[in-house]
Design an enzyme around this catalytic site. Structure first.
Site, PDB file in Angstrom:
ATOM      1  CD  GLU A   1     -51.822  86.970  68.926  1.00  0.00           C
ATOM      2  OE1 GLU A   1     -51.488  86.838  70.114  1.00  0.00           O
ATOM      3  OE2 GLU A   1     -51.223  86.415  67.983  1.00  0.00           O
TER       4      GLU A   1
ATOM      5  CB  VAL B   1     -42.780  86.633  58.761  1.00  0.00           C
ATOM      6  CG1 VAL B   1     -43.683  87.046  57.613  1.00  0.00           C
ATOM      7  CG2 VAL B   1     -42.150  87.845  59.421  1.00  0.00           C
TER       8      VAL B   1
ATOM      9  CG  ASP C   1     -49.796  89.584  64.830  1.00  0.00           C
ATOM     10  OD1 ASP C   1     -48.812  89.630  65.608  1.00  0.00           O
ATOM     11  OD2 ASP C   1     -50.082  88.589  64.146  1.00  0.00           O
TER      12      ASP C   1
ATOM     13  CE  LYS D   1     -47.801  87.437  61.694  1.00  0.00           C
ATOM     14  NZ  LYS D   1     -49.025  86.746  61.329  1.00  0.00           N
TER      15      LYS D   1
ATOM     16  CB  ALA E   1     -46.609  79.819  61.124  1.00  0.00           C
TER      17      ALA E   1
END
Ligand code: ASP
Length: 817
Positions: free
Chosen positions: A670, A612, A681, A685, A614
């Site tokens: 992506e 989550v 996505d 998260k 980065a």
């Protein structure tokens, strides 16, 4: 002063090697007078032993004589072909004479079905005699003078005929009486001596080292060189440790301990005569003539790079003797020692624990029958009205480390214990035999793994961390770059990172001792693509199960579910798992809980900060909130870098389709932007955040208000990128309307205090902390019991190779420190 050179069996194994030995002799003779001690060519002594056993057992022994004969004929023929001055006829005559002797003796043995020790000794020393003849012939053909010492007459020994001890004093007297011509090369067959009755006796298997040491002492030699097939004394058996290192120097004391504890490089009996006269001994390699080898002497320099060696003895039995009457424990122990000494049994350890009724006795298998007899005859009867219980444990190994002042190394035993423990290896007993030596007793089946681990700990003083990097796309590559850049800092912090495995979806590069990080690309390129995914995973699992790692860490930089399915197994195999892959944490809640249980039980880290936001410290922050008793009231966040970028661009009037394409081009999305636009996505998260707060949810529980219709789901990517143009107008209109109300549209994930999760496009005003979030930035707002009315806010780039890799790197450092 004279120098002694001894050549072992492998150095004399064939004609080429024998000629090479002769060259070494000739070269050495140029600068020094020398005496040469020779073994039998490799395997010959074993054949001769087999010959006797076959004859006794009435088996076909004749074919063994033929084998021996052919071996020597072959050697002689080849040598005489290379050197025309050597008379093949003479050599063949000598061989025939010795074979005649063997035939005669074995016939008799066959007939009698037994063999006396004297005959046995005469037969099995023939290899040494023939080696000496051959070398003598070569040297004579080159016009060197030679002088042959007959060890039966000059090396005086006593004790067991097959394993005699040399009487050094008498031997010195005998040898010093010889008037050796100064300009000649002295030759002597090893392994052989003579007893008082002037009969040939043996010095025990591998005894020619001992012969060389004795001759050194008798001639007061300048040095004794043992020429063999390894570069010297190594840090470990190279068959187990491929990167074993050579010791430049070692003391007599340490080599003695090593050879008594199983190292085969030098016969233990050889050390005493050298030590007594302070004669330096060099272990040298016939196949690497110019290599310095290892010097054995009374003192060594402190600065030697490698100063430890690991050795082992297999086939150890343990007797655990329980004495019910503790008062007589010492008496019993004394008795055991007395009888053991009488029988010449070399016990490995006798350990006596204070305040315990137990005595542990460790012994090599070959002595078991004597021990049993001793117990039965002498101990059990004299138990002074007490009882002893004897328990036996088989198939043990003793692994020993020898290093000067090893006892002073801080935490060494603890480190070894821990790392063996991690590999599920139980240490049964630890012995500190001297200040230079520590031994570990464990089950034989664990020997190899234990040796590998111990060798690693000794070799690399710093903590070693073995990385298995799965997935070498953008993040994986960047991570390696970052680690490489930090190399020196890590070194200073005493952190040793070894990249042992790198893989992508169809190939893998593995190096037990670490891939050179600056060369990984070149090396990886050379690896052939040969695996389908499942096979590759199986192959990786095999490497993982080998389990001789100190602090192994899996780093998953793939987005593969098949890989994430392996995590539990990895942790069970004592690996830490660090992952940038969200698939595991968004899988079933059952597995989500299971991995956390297992990792805490196994004391292994499972880290996923980059799942989550980065590199942003989201997971860590949530953990702090939860652990300090704070409570979530509301979470709101922009969890997608790509959608933050796209909606930011829409604010400025950019068309939706163009914003999507631009985001894709910049690497924010992506590979297929639909993964982001679908909200999946973000949902992943959000699910991870909710689960961290303790909500037992599944992915299906996250409600997503879709941005795009289903019809765009199953078409090709190219087609999709064309078709989204249809939505440009819709978004333009929506944005305009918002602007009029001084609002902006953001794609926001929400979790309320009951764990309800929603994702949708929301219109927000200036007061909302998410209003300003654009350009790929992420933002996370936590309204909690403590953080309100102003929430805890974390914002920053939540995607991109560099920040994600640095997040993984930071997890890695946490699992190391
Ligand atoms: N040839 C004998 C043995 O194989 C002695 C030696 O090589 O040291 O045991």
């Amino acid at each position: 002063m004279i120098k002694i050179l001894k050549f072992g069996g492998t150095s004399l194994a064939n004609s080429k090697r024998i000629l090479s030995v002769s060259k070494i002799i000739e070269k050495k003779y140029k600068t020094n007078q020398i005496a040469v001690v020779l073994s039998a060519p490799a395997k010959i002594t074993n054949y001769l032993e087999k010959l006797i056993n076959f004859s006794i057992k009435q088996k076909n022994y004749k074919k063994i004589i033929l084998k021996i004969q052919n071996k020597f004929i072959k050697i002689s023929t080849k040598i005489s072909k290379k050197n025309k001055k050597i008379s093949l006829e003479k050599l063949l005559n000598i061989i025939e004479k010795e074979m005649f002797f063997l035939r005669k003796k074995t016939k008799k043995i066959y007939f009698l079905k037994k063999c006396s020790k004297i005959t046995y000794a005469k037969i099995i020393s023939k290899g040494e005699i023939l080696s000496t003849y051959i070398i003598n012939h070569i040297l004579l053909s080159k016009n060197f003078n030679t002088y042959l010492i007959n060890p039966v007459k000059k090396i005086i020994a006593q004790g067991n005929i097959l394993e005699s001890y040399v009487n050094l004093k008498s031997s010195i007297e005998k040898i010093q009486k010889i008037n050796i011509p100064s300009k000649s090369i002295i030759l002597m067959p090893g392994f052989i001596a003579g007893n008082k009755e002037k009969k040939l006796v043996l010095l025990g298997r591998n005894g020619s080292d001992y012969s060389a040491a004795i001759l050194s002492a008798c001639l007061k030699s300048k040095s004794c060189e043992i020429w063999t097939d390894v570069n010297g004394i190594l840090t470990c058996d190279p068959k187990i440790i491929s990167n074993a290192k050579v010791l430049n120097e070692i003391t007599y004391k340490n080599i003695l301990e090593l050879s008594c504890l199983g190292a085969k490089v030098l016969h233990p009996k050889s050390i005493y005569p050298l030590k007594k006269f302070n004669i330096p001994c060099y272990i040298k390699n016939t196949f690497n003539k110019n290599f310095l080898g290892t010097k054995i002497y009374k003192t060594i320099k402190k600065k030697n790079k490698y100063n430890f060696s690991i050795t082992y003895i297999d086939n150890i039995y343990m007797f655990n003797i329980k004495i019910l009457n503790e008062n007589i424990k010492y008496k019993i122990q004394k008795k055991i020692l007395k009888y053991i000494k009488k029988k010449y049994i070399s016990i490995i350890y006798l350990s006596n624990l204070i305040n315990s009724k137990l005595i542990y006795l460790y012994i090599e298998k070959k002595y078991i029958k004597y021990i049993k007899k001793i117990f039965k005859k002498n101990i059990e009867k004299s138990i002074y009205k007490s009882k002893i219980l004897i328990k036996k444990k088989k198939k043990l190994s003793i692994i020993s480390i020898v290093q000067p002042k090893i006892k002073k190394i801080k935490n060494l035993i603890k480190k070894i214990k821990n790392s063996l423990n991690h590999s599920n290896i139980k240490i049964l007993n630890i012995q500190k035999k001297s200040k230079n030596c520590i031994s570990f007793i464990l089950k034989s089946k664990n020997k190899i793994v234990a040796i590998k681990l111990i060798h690693k700990i000794m070799l690399y003083k710093n903590q070693i961390n073995e990385i298995f990097l799965l997935g070498i796309g953008g993040i994986g590559k960047t991570l390696l770059k970052q680690i490489n850049k930090e190399k020196n800092n890590l070194k200073q912090k005493k952190i040793n990172i070894k990249i042992c495995l790198i893989s992508n979806s169809n190939k893998l590069l593995f190096k037990e001792n670490g891939i050179k990080i600056n060369l990984w690309k070149k090396k990886f390129k050379k690896v052939i693509k040969k695996y389908k995914k499942i096979k590759l995973i199986k192959k990786i699992n095999k490497k993982i199960k080998k389990n001789f790692y100190i602090n192994p860490i899996i780093i998953d930089c793939t987005s593969s579910k098949k890989v994430s399915n392996q995590y539990i197994q990895y942790i069970n195999n004592n690996f830490h798992v660090i992952t940038a892959n969200k698939k595991f944490n968004t899988g079933s809640i059952k597995n989500y809980k299971k991995i956390r249980n297992i990792s805490s039980k196994k004391n292994k880290k499972f880290m996923y900060e980059t799942n989550v936001g980065a590199g942003l410290p989201i997971i860590q922050t949530i953990k702090n909130i939860v652990h300090t008793g704070d409570k979530l009231i509301l979470f709101k966040g922009i969890l997608s870098g790509s959608l933050s970028y796209i909606f930011g661009k829409l604010d400025n009037g950019m068309l939706f389709s163009k914003a999507v394409k631009k985001a894709k081009k910049k690497g924010f999305t992506e590979p297929d932007p639909r993964e982001d636009l679908s909200g999946l996505d973000v949902a992943r998260k959000l699910l991870i955040i909710a689960r961290e707060f303790g909500f037992n949810l599944e992915l299906k529980d996250i409600k997503i208000e879709k941005i795009l219709p289903k019809s765009l789901k199953n078409i090709s990517l190219e087609n999709f990128l064309i078709k989204i143009k249809k939505f440009d107008k819709y978004f333009l209109k929506k944005i305009l309307l918002c602007k009029q109300n001084k609002k902006r549209i953001r794609f926001i994930g929400t979790i309320n205090k009951y764990g309800k999760c929603k994702i949708k496009m929301s219109k927000i005003n200036k007061k909302n902390p998410l209003y300003k979030i654009k350009n790929g930035e992420n933002a996370f707002t936590f309204y909690t019991k403590y953080y309100q009315p102003i929430p805890l806010l974390i914002r920053g780039y939540g995607a991109g190779k560099k920040v994600t890799a640095s997040g993984v790197f930071s997890d890695l450092l946490k699992s190391i420190l």
